[in-house]
Write an enzyme that holds these catalytic residues in place. Structure first.
Site, PDB file in Angstrom:
ATOM      1  N   LEU A  15      40.390  -6.840  22.343  1.00  0.00           N
ATOM      2  CA  LEU A  15      41.687  -6.162  22.373  1.00  0.00           C
ATOM      3  C   LEU A  15      41.944  -5.425  21.059  1.00  0.00           C
ATOM      4  CD1 LEU A  15      43.902  -8.847  24.185  1.00  0.00           C
ATOM      5  CD2 LEU A  15      42.713  -6.891  25.173  1.00  0.00           C
ATOM      6  N   SER A  16      40.927  -5.354  20.197  1.00  0.00           N
ATOM      7  CA  SER A  16      41.103  -4.684  18.905  1.00  0.00           C
ATOM      8  C   SER A  16      41.532  -3.222  19.047  1.00  0.00           C
ATOM      9  CB  SER A  16      39.816  -4.763  18.075  1.00  0.00           C
ATOM     10  OG  SER A  16      39.588  -6.089  17.694  1.00  0.00           O
ATOM     11  N   THR A  62      31.988  -8.128  15.729  1.00  0.00           N
ATOM     12  CA  THR A  62      32.245  -9.369  16.481  1.00  0.00           C
ATOM     13  C   THR A  62      30.940  -9.914  17.058  1.00  0.00           C
ATOM     14  OG1 THR A  62      33.674 -10.398  18.140  1.00  0.00           O
ATOM     15  CG2 THR A  62      33.022  -8.126  18.588  1.00  0.00           C
ATOM     16  N   LYS A  66      28.007 -11.041  13.275  1.00  0.00           N
ATOM     17  CA  LYS A  66      28.671 -11.294  11.985  1.00  0.00           C
ATOM     18  C   LYS A  66      27.684 -11.702  10.893  1.00  0.00           C
ATOM     19  CE  LYS A  66      32.982 -12.256  14.053  1.00  0.00           C
ATOM     20  NZ  LYS A  66      34.323 -12.575  13.922  1.00  0.00           N
ATOM     21  N   ALA A 127      28.087 -23.187  16.229  1.00  0.00           N
ATOM     22  CA  ALA A 127      27.520 -22.941  14.890  1.00  0.00           C
ATOM     23  C   ALA A 127      27.078 -21.480  14.819  1.00  0.00           C
ATOM     24  CB  ALA A 127      26.358 -23.887  14.605  1.00  0.00           C
ATOM     25  N   ARG A 152      24.797 -26.227  20.680  1.00  0.00           N
ATOM     26  CA  ARG A 152      23.739 -26.302  21.697  1.00  0.00           C
ATOM     27  C   ARG A 152      22.370 -26.302  21.015  1.00  0.00           C
ATOM     28  NH1 ARG A 152      23.144 -21.218  25.639  1.00  0.00           N
ATOM     29  NH2 ARG A 152      22.960 -20.242  23.589  1.00  0.00           N
ATOM     30  N   TYR A 227      40.627 -15.501  22.692  1.00  0.00           N
ATOM     31  CA  TYR A 227      42.007 -15.109  23.022  1.00  0.00           C
ATOM     32  C   TYR A 227      42.069 -14.332  24.329  1.00  0.00           C
ATOM     33  CZ  TYR A 227      40.403 -10.678  21.088  1.00  0.00           C
ATOM     34  OH  TYR A 227      39.683  -9.530  20.856  1.00  0.00           O
TER      35      TYR A 227
END
Ligand SMILES: NC(=O)c1ccc[n+]([C@@H]2O[C@H](COP(=O)([O-])OP(=O)(O)OC[C@H]3O[C@@H](n4cnc5c(N)ncnc54)[C@H](OP(=O)(O)O)[C@@H]3O)[C@@H](O)[C@H]2O)c1
Length: 279
Positions: A15-16, A62, A66, A127, A152, A227
């Protein structure tokens, strides 16, 4: 036109663009536009070059890049060199700088909920690229009493533990503060259980953990960094168990606020209107 991007894969959920374009309009940056772009790992180098050539003014990074983008930037502040997790790119003095606004966004989101970071037991699931920012929020003077960590791919959780145990030492926290839990196994009851995995971005996905020990526990907080969707299965099940729940919306808003300020110098308001915009 000043072009901004959020890059990732998947990216449809982001939604950025909605948020940043709303702020560009509100604060009269009428020559600025923010778009989402699905990219592969091989595209990252070009994106960094485009920032250097002023073809792109700013980028958010995202899932799942990262960590990877860290190796391609020119410089980063000290704390980012430590976490190696970058979510905001900007050109400063001819250098592409990698910032991370996730950690502060995460901390503000909990502080707004009057959460005290001191002496808490925390279960962190995942992680990936964002997890170091989350871990680091609990590793500090007067930090968490215990941090359970599960992923995992267990080796990635072990790598994180190995690295962060040095910081644990620095802050003179108990050397057993971080403990690895096998994927799907139980930890002791915690105050805060956080999903930092991308499981739940797709509606039907579900984490394979049994949280039935938390039935009717009205104090435990289940926090999903996701979100969109607003309520993942992780949160839905917690709500049914009568636990407290929180999704990643406020963290998302605050990390975006901090990125917008880096790009434009303006601190955009986080008010009911912008909170509703994301519903
Ligand atoms: N609210 C916010 O502002 C905000 C900010 C940052 C991130 N996030 C959210 O946080 C999540 C993670 O982001 P990231 O950048 O850390 O992603 P990432 O680097 O791609 O890491 C993904 C994580 O999810 C795990 N995972 C993926 N698929 C799985 C599956 N089917 N079963 C079990 N585990 C699985 C991975 O485990 P393996 O290591 O085993 O692959 C890894 O721990 C995303 O949903 C993102 O949207 C939200």
């Amino acid at each position: 036109m000043n072009k901004y991007l959020v890059i990732g894969n998947p990216i449809a959920h982001s939604l950025s663009p909605l948020l940043h374009n709303y702020w560009f309009k509100k604060y009269k940056f009428l020559d600025s536009i923010y778009e989402k772009k699905k990219v592969e790992k091989k595209d990252l180098k070009k994106i960094v070059e485009q920032i250097k050539n002023d073809e792109i003014k700013g980028v958010n990074v995202t899932v799942p890049f990262k960590r990877e983008i860290f190796d391609l930037i020119d410089t980063a502040p000290h704390e980012v060199q430590f976490t190696k997790s970058v979510n905001t790119l900007v050109k400063e003095n001819d250098k592409v700088v990698g910032y991370n606004t996730d950690q502060e966004g995460f901390e503000i989101s909990l502080e707004e909920n009057e959460w005290d970071f001191k002496n808490k037991k925390v279960f962190i699931i995942g992680a990936g690229g964002v997890t170091p920012s989350i871990l680091s929020s609990f590793i500090r003077a007067d930090g968490a009493e215990k941090i359970y960590l599960s992923n995992r791919t267990r080796s990635k959780a072990e790598e994180l533990k190995k690295f962060w145990d040095k910081a644990i030492d620095f802050y003179q926290m108990n050397k057993d503060t971080i403990e690895i839990i096998d994927w799907g196994e139980k930890s002791e009851l915690c105050d805060l259980i956080i999903n930092t995995t991308s499981v739940g971005l797709t509606r039907d996905e579900k984490l394979d953990f049994d949280f039935s020990d938390y039935n009717n526990n009205k104090e435990a907080l289940f926090y999903d960094l996701i979100y969109n969707p607003k309520e993942t299965n992780f949160l839905k099940e917690a709500r049914i168990r009568e636990n407290k729940t929180m999704n990643g919306k406020m963290m998302f808003l605050w990390q975006a606020h901090l990125a917008f300020k880096k790009w434009t110098g303006v601190s955009p308001k986080i008010d009911q209107e912008v909170i509703k915009l994301l519903d």
